[in-house]
Design a protein around this motif. Structure first.
Motif, PDB file in Angstrom:
ATOM      1  N   PRO B 106     -26.750   3.352  29.864  1.00 51.77           N
ATOM      2  CA  PRO B 106     -25.843   4.285  30.854  1.00 51.77           C
ATOM      3  C   PRO B 106     -25.958   5.511  30.704  1.00 51.77           C
ATOM      4  CG  PRO B 106     -24.739   3.187  28.961  1.00 51.77           C
ATOM      5  CD  PRO B 106     -25.964   2.496  28.684  1.00 51.77           C
ATOM      6  N   GLY B 107     -25.709   6.408  31.931  1.00 53.11           N
ATOM      7  CA  GLY B 107     -25.942   7.669  31.841  1.00 53.11           C
ATOM      8  C   GLY B 107     -24.775   8.448  32.812  1.00 53.11           C
ATOM      9  N   THR B 108     -24.898   9.777  32.605  1.00 49.23           N
ATOM     10  CA  THR B 108     -23.883  10.470  33.632  1.00 49.23           C
ATOM     11  C   THR B 108     -24.906  11.498  34.478  1.00 49.23           C
ATOM     12  OG1 THR B 108     -22.055  10.310  32.069  1.00 49.23           O
ATOM     13  CG2 THR B 108     -21.883  12.010  33.909  1.00 49.23           C
ATOM     14  N   LEU B 109     -24.647  11.111  35.948  1.00 54.78           N
ATOM     15  CA  LEU B 109     -25.505  12.061  36.935  1.00 54.78           C
ATOM     16  C   LEU B 109     -24.381  13.205  37.329  1.00 54.78           C
ATOM     17  CD1 LEU B 109     -28.047  12.562  38.322  1.00 54.78           C
ATOM     18  CD2 LEU B 109     -27.318  11.312  40.117  1.00 54.78           C
ATOM     19  N   VAL B 110     -24.994  14.467  36.999  1.00 54.51           N
ATOM     20  CA  VAL B 110     -24.145  15.639  37.561  1.00 54.51           C
ATOM     21  C   VAL B 110     -25.119  16.246  38.582  1.00 54.51           C
ATOM     22  CG1 VAL B 110     -22.934  17.765  37.335  1.00 54.51           C
ATOM     23  CG2 VAL B 110     -22.939  15.985  35.563  1.00 54.51           C
ATOM     24  N   LYS B 111     -24.624  16.337  39.900  1.00 52.27           N
ATOM     25  CA  LYS B 111     -25.583  16.804  41.068  1.00 52.27           C
ATOM     26  C   LYS B 111     -25.167  18.159  41.468  1.00 52.27           C
ATOM     27  CE  LYS B 111     -27.378  13.480  44.197  1.00 52.27           C
ATOM     28  NZ  LYS B 111     -26.994  12.459  45.202  1.00 52.27           N
ATOM     29  N   ARG B 112     -25.035  19.105  40.512  1.00 52.56           N
ATOM     30  CA  ARG B 112     -24.840  20.479  40.676  1.00 52.56           C
ATOM     31  C   ARG B 112     -25.208  21.259  39.624  1.00 52.56           C
ATOM     32  NH1 ARG B 112     -18.836  20.099  42.012  1.00 52.56           N
ATOM     33  NH2 ARG B 112     -19.228  22.335  42.495  1.00 52.56           N
ATOM     34  N   PRO B 123     -20.844   9.716  26.442  1.00 50.94           N
ATOM     35  CA  PRO B 123     -21.366   9.099  25.222  1.00 50.94           C
ATOM     36  C   PRO B 123     -22.689   8.510  25.491  1.00 50.94           C
ATOM     37  CG  PRO B 123     -19.763   7.702  26.710  1.00 50.94           C
ATOM     38  CD  PRO B 123     -19.735   9.136  27.150  1.00 50.94           C
ATOM     39  N   GLY B 124     -23.131   8.444  26.917  1.00 51.14           N
ATOM     40  CA  GLY B 124     -24.547   8.063  27.309  1.00 51.14           C
ATOM     41  C   GLY B 124     -25.493   9.367  27.348  1.00 51.14           C
ATOM     42  N   HIS B 125     -26.417   9.179  28.249  1.00 50.35           N
ATOM     43  CA  HIS B 125     -27.260  10.187  28.583  1.00 50.35           C
ATOM     44  C   HIS B 125     -26.717  11.049  29.787  1.00 50.35           C
ATOM     45  CE1 HIS B 125     -30.250   7.828  26.499  1.00 50.35           C
ATOM     46  NE2 HIS B 125     -29.948   6.668  27.070  1.00 50.35           N
ATOM     47  N   VAL B 126     -27.122  12.329  29.821  1.00 51.51           N
ATOM     48  CA  VAL B 126     -26.896  13.324  30.755  1.00 51.51           C
ATOM     49  C   VAL B 126     -27.958  13.910  31.572  1.00 51.51           C
ATOM     50  CG1 VAL B 126     -25.535  15.239  31.363  1.00 51.51           C
ATOM     51  CG2 VAL B 126     -24.374  13.825  29.650  1.00 51.51           C
ATOM     52  N   ILE B 127     -27.772  13.670  32.994  1.00 50.02           N
ATOM     53  CA  ILE B 127     -28.837  14.040  33.820  1.00 50.02           C
ATOM     54  C   ILE B 127     -28.190  15.116  34.920  1.00 50.02           C
ATOM     55  CG2 ILE B 127     -30.407  13.609  35.561  1.00 50.02           C
ATOM     56  CD1 ILE B 127     -30.087  10.798  34.582  1.00 50.02           C
ATOM     57  N   ILE B 128     -28.545  16.461  34.788  1.00 47.98           N
ATOM     58  CA  ILE B 128     -27.998  17.448  35.732  1.00 47.98           C
ATOM     59  C   ILE B 128     -29.041  17.756  36.488  1.00 47.98           C
ATOM     60  CG2 ILE B 128     -27.128  19.813  35.567  1.00 47.98           C
ATOM     61  CD1 ILE B 128     -25.520  18.396  33.744  1.00 47.98           C
ATOM     62  N   LEU B 129     -28.869  17.769  37.865  1.00 43.71           N
ATOM     63  CA  LEU B 129     -29.683  18.025  39.023  1.00 43.71           C
ATOM     64  C   LEU B 129     -29.213  19.434  39.419  1.00 43.71           C
ATOM     65  CD1 LEU B 129     -30.308  14.926  40.960  1.00 43.71           C
ATOM     66  CD2 LEU B 129     -31.511  15.888  39.250  1.00 43.71           C
ATOM     67  N   GLY B 130     -29.744  20.552  38.791  1.00 42.98           N
ATOM     68  CA  GLY B 130     -29.146  21.840  38.772  1.00 42.98           C
ATOM     69  C   GLY B 130     -29.270  22.643  37.736  1.00 42.98           C
ATOM     70  N   ASP B 131     -29.069  23.693  37.531  1.00 47.26           N
ATOM     71  CA  ASP B 131     -29.017  24.684  36.421  1.00 47.26           C
ATOM     72  C   ASP B 131     -27.920  24.497  35.375  1.00 47.26           C
ATOM     73  OD1 ASP B 131     -31.116  25.748  37.635  1.00 47.26           O
ATOM     74  OD2 ASP B 131     -30.162  27.309  38.139  1.00 47.26           O
ATOM     75  N   VAL B 132     -28.030  24.833  34.105  1.00 45.06           N
ATOM     76  CA  VAL B 132     -27.051  24.769  33.325  1.00 45.06           C
ATOM     77  C   VAL B 132     -26.757  26.299  32.856  1.00 45.06           C
ATOM     78  CG1 VAL B 132     -25.926  24.236  31.032  1.00 45.06           C
ATOM     79  CG2 VAL B 132     -27.085  22.335  32.526  1.00 45.06           C
ATOM     80  N   ASN B 133     -25.810  27.157  33.448  1.00 46.28           N
ATOM     81  CA  ASN B 133     -25.629  28.308  33.179  1.00 46.28           C
ATOM     82  C   ASN B 133     -25.281  28.942  31.747  1.00 46.28           C
ATOM     83  OD1 ASN B 133     -26.624  28.934  35.631  1.00 46.28           O
ATOM     84  ND2 ASN B 133     -24.705  29.738  36.591  1.00 46.28           N
ATOM     85  N   ALA B 134     -25.525  30.132  31.290  1.00 48.08           N
ATOM     86  CA  ALA B 134     -24.921  30.563  30.068  1.00 48.08           C
ATOM     87  C   ALA B 134     -23.344  30.316  30.153  1.00 48.08           C
ATOM     88  CB  ALA B 134     -25.306  31.992  29.830  1.00 48.08           C
ATOM     89  N   GLY B 135     -22.724  29.997  28.978  1.00 49.51           N
ATOM     90  CA  GLY B 135     -21.327  29.768  29.045  1.00 49.51           C
ATOM     91  C   GLY B 135     -21.028  28.375  29.588  1.00 49.51           C
ATOM     92  N   ALA B 136     -21.805  27.420  29.749  1.00 53.93           N
ATOM     93  CA  ALA B 136     -21.572  25.982  30.266  1.00 53.93           C
ATOM     94  C   ALA B 136     -22.272  25.243  29.030  1.00 53.93           C
ATOM     95  CB  ALA B 136     -22.216  25.608  31.453  1.00 53.93           C
ATOM     96  N   ALA B 140     -23.895  15.171  24.812  1.00 55.60           N
ATOM     97  CA  ALA B 140     -24.267  13.858  25.237  1.00 55.60           C
ATOM     98  C   ALA B 140     -24.638  12.977  23.957  1.00 55.60           C
ATOM     99  CB  ALA B 140     -25.560  13.762  26.057  1.00 55.60           C
ATOM    100  N   GLY B 141     -23.843  11.726  23.847  1.00 55.39           N
ATOM    101  CA  GLY B 141     -24.257  10.834  22.676  1.00 55.39           C
ATOM    102  C   GLY B 141     -25.934  10.534  22.758  1.00 55.39           C
ATOM    103  N   GLY B 142     -26.446  10.468  24.082  1.00 58.12           N
ATOM    104  CA  GLY B 142     -27.830  10.274  24.333  1.00 58.12           C
ATOM    105  C   GLY B 142     -28.903  11.478  24.522  1.00 58.12           C
ATOM    106  N   ASP B 143     -29.858  11.021  25.512  1.00 59.21           N
ATOM    107  CA  ASP B 143     -30.690  12.488  25.632  1.00 59.21           C
ATOM    108  C   ASP B 143     -29.969  12.987  27.040  1.00 59.21           C
ATOM    109  OD1 ASP B 143     -32.390  11.255  24.177  1.00 59.21           O
ATOM    110  OD2 ASP B 143     -33.253   9.751  25.835  1.00 59.21           O
ATOM    111  N   VAL B 144     -30.540  14.488  27.244  1.00 61.53           N
ATOM    112  CA  VAL B 144     -29.921  15.346  28.271  1.00 61.53           C
ATOM    113  C   VAL B 144     -31.185  15.585  28.990  1.00 61.53           C
ATOM    114  CG1 VAL B 144     -28.838  17.536  28.735  1.00 61.53           C
ATOM    115  CG2 VAL B 144     -28.269  16.147  26.875  1.00 61.53           C
TER     116      VAL B 144
END
Lengths: 266, 211
Positions: B106-112, B123-136, B140-144
């Motif tokens: 299981p994972g979490t998808l963030v589309k922004r 607790p699972g994997h995290v997928i980000i479709l977008g940037d992770v800006n400084a300060g964010a 994740a328990g798993g992969d990113v």
């Protein structure tokens, strides 16, 4: 359909929100628009000073919200532009004296009589900021070309998005082209690369700004001031005009030509 | 958010509203997973909670329950559903051939883009479709996996898994953690953006080209 409510905010303090509000407001009024400026920085009121209107204050925003004064009584008419008004903040109270719902109600009362309602937001992301953005149709985010101001602008944009507001347009204030060239200052390209929102204006550092704030005569009214010109351009872009970005960098040429591309070939 | 499985539904929703109103700025924009325990919840009851959340700027996203009635109601409303792990039914084990089904994790998808001040924890994997800006930050328990630029902070394998990885199209994090290891980016990096992957090798975080 009435006035457009434009909130000027930044997150970080001291980047030029109040100067921007005063100058864009005066520039709009100079172009014949009916304008109200609202100082939402309750407890640290400044906009009246920069506008040169402090001595005319009788009632303020909190007096209106708490029913001690009618809205019209708290509106101070500008001496030079009869269609430009200021609603000052209370000096002796704090942000909690006003709620976001109060601000929406207040601006709704003004909408039918004006073209633009500009709200000067306090620094920070707490109650004062929420009050200021609650009624906004459009948000202008002021930043300086430095990492900490851009970081706070990013936070503000995130909060606007989380509240289902438009992410806003960016004003880069106090840019020094020569410092950008020496890579001591972030360039507009680097800033938009991080923030990913549209720029509505770039205001160059201008030694006229501080004395003009002190005397209550916004630089917009100084024809030869480069910052004044930049603020006038922002006002015209707010009105929907396509205004090319001014060439500020005659000596080197390069920088502002490249910037103009960020606006889709202004 | 967990709600009482036994109390009157009306007081459950009132209680939920009060909890959110107390910390509206914390919850603003959140996607809510509602854990109702064993309670059977009708579709109209779920609908009232959904409306209650939406009025406050939150979205009802998923429902957890052991009750089949509740899960049916949630599915009828196009909500995600899950059963608490302990109650998960055991899959039939008498399959004659190995299943071709790949179960995945299981994972979490963030589309922004995650802007400064935003945080994603999973607790699972995290997928980000977008940037992770400084300060964010992403924890994740798993992969990113970041399909964008990483300039903020990431902690993969946050529960102690040293096999976790972090991938980004441009890797310039403020701080990178995998399990118990911490790394920071070189400060002078005037680099060309390229996809990279961070892993632990010999008890150190190393960054390699992502291929």
């Amino acid at each position: 359909m009435g006035a457009k409510v434009v909130t000027i905010t930044s997150g970080k303090g001291g980047v030029g929100k109040t100067t921007t509000t005063a100058n864009v407001g005066v520039a709009l009024a100079k172009d014949g628009q009916k304008v109200v400026l609202i100082d939402a920085d309750i407890g640290l009121r400044n906009l009246d000073l920069v506008m040169g209107l402090e001595k005319y204050i009788v009632y303020d925003l909190v007096d209106v919200v708490e029913g001690r004064a009618k809205l019209r009584q708290a509106m101070i008419k500008h001496r030079q532009f009869p269609e430009l008004y200021l609603i000052p903040a209370a000096q002796t109270r704090d942000k909690t004296a006003v709620s976001p719902a109060d601000m929406i109600q207040l601006t709704d009362q003004l909408r039918s009589d004006f073209d633009y309602i500009l709200i000067d937001s306090p620094a920070g992301i707490e109650r004062g900021f929420r009050n200021a953005v609650a009624p906004a149709d459009e948000v202008l985010i002021v930043t300086n070309p430095e990492v900490s101001a851009v970081r706070d602008a990013d936070r503000i944009i995130g909060l606007l998005e989380a509240n289902h507001k438009e992410p806003g347009q960016l004003i880069i204030n106090r840019l020094k082209p020569e410092a950008v060239r020496r890579k001591e200052m972030l360039s507009p390209e680097e800033i938009t690369d991080i923030l990913g929102i549209k720029i509505i204006g770039i205001v160059p550092e201008d030694e006229n700004v501080v004395p003009s704030s002190n005397t209550g005569v916004p630089v917009t009214l100084m024809e030869q001031s480069r910052a004044g010109q930049a603020f006038r351009n922002i006002a015209r872009r707010l009105m929907g005009e396509k205004v090319p970005f001014m060439s500020l960098d005659d000596a080197s040429g390069g920088l502002f030509k490249r910037i103009s591309r960020l606006f889709g070939g202004g | 958010m967990q709600v009482s499985p036994t109390e009157e539904w009306n007081s459950v929703t009132a209680d939920l509203a009060a909890r959110i109103d107390q910390q509206l700025s914390f919850y603003a924009g959140a996607r809510v997973t509602l854990d109702v325990g064993s309670r059977p919840v009708r579709k109209d009851e779920l609908g009232s909670v959904k409306a209650l959340l939406e009025r406050r700027g939150l979205a009802l996203w998923a429902v957890m329950s052991e009750s089949a009635t509740t899960l049916d109601s949630a599915q009828a409303m196009d909500l995600r559903t899950s059963q608490p792990k302990s109650a998960a039914p055991i899959q039939s084990t008498d399959m004659s051939a190995p299943s071709s089904q790949e179960d995945g994790t299981p994972g979490t998808l963030v589309k922004r883009t995650l802007r400064s001040g935003r945080s994603v924890k999973s607790p699972g994997h995290v997928i980000i479709l977008g940037d992770v800006n400084a300060g964010a930050e992403v924890i994740a328990g798993g992969d990113v996996f970041i399909w964008g630029r990483l300039r903020g902070s990431v902690h993969a394998g946050a529960n102690g898994d040293p096999g976790a990885v972090v991938c980004a199209l441009d890797m310039t994090p403020t701080q990178l953690r995998i399990a118990g290891q911490i790394a920071i980016s070189p400060t002078d990096k005037r680099h060309k953006p390229k996809p990279e992957m961070a892993v632990i090798r010999n008890n150190r975080i190393v960054v390699e080209t992502w291929e």
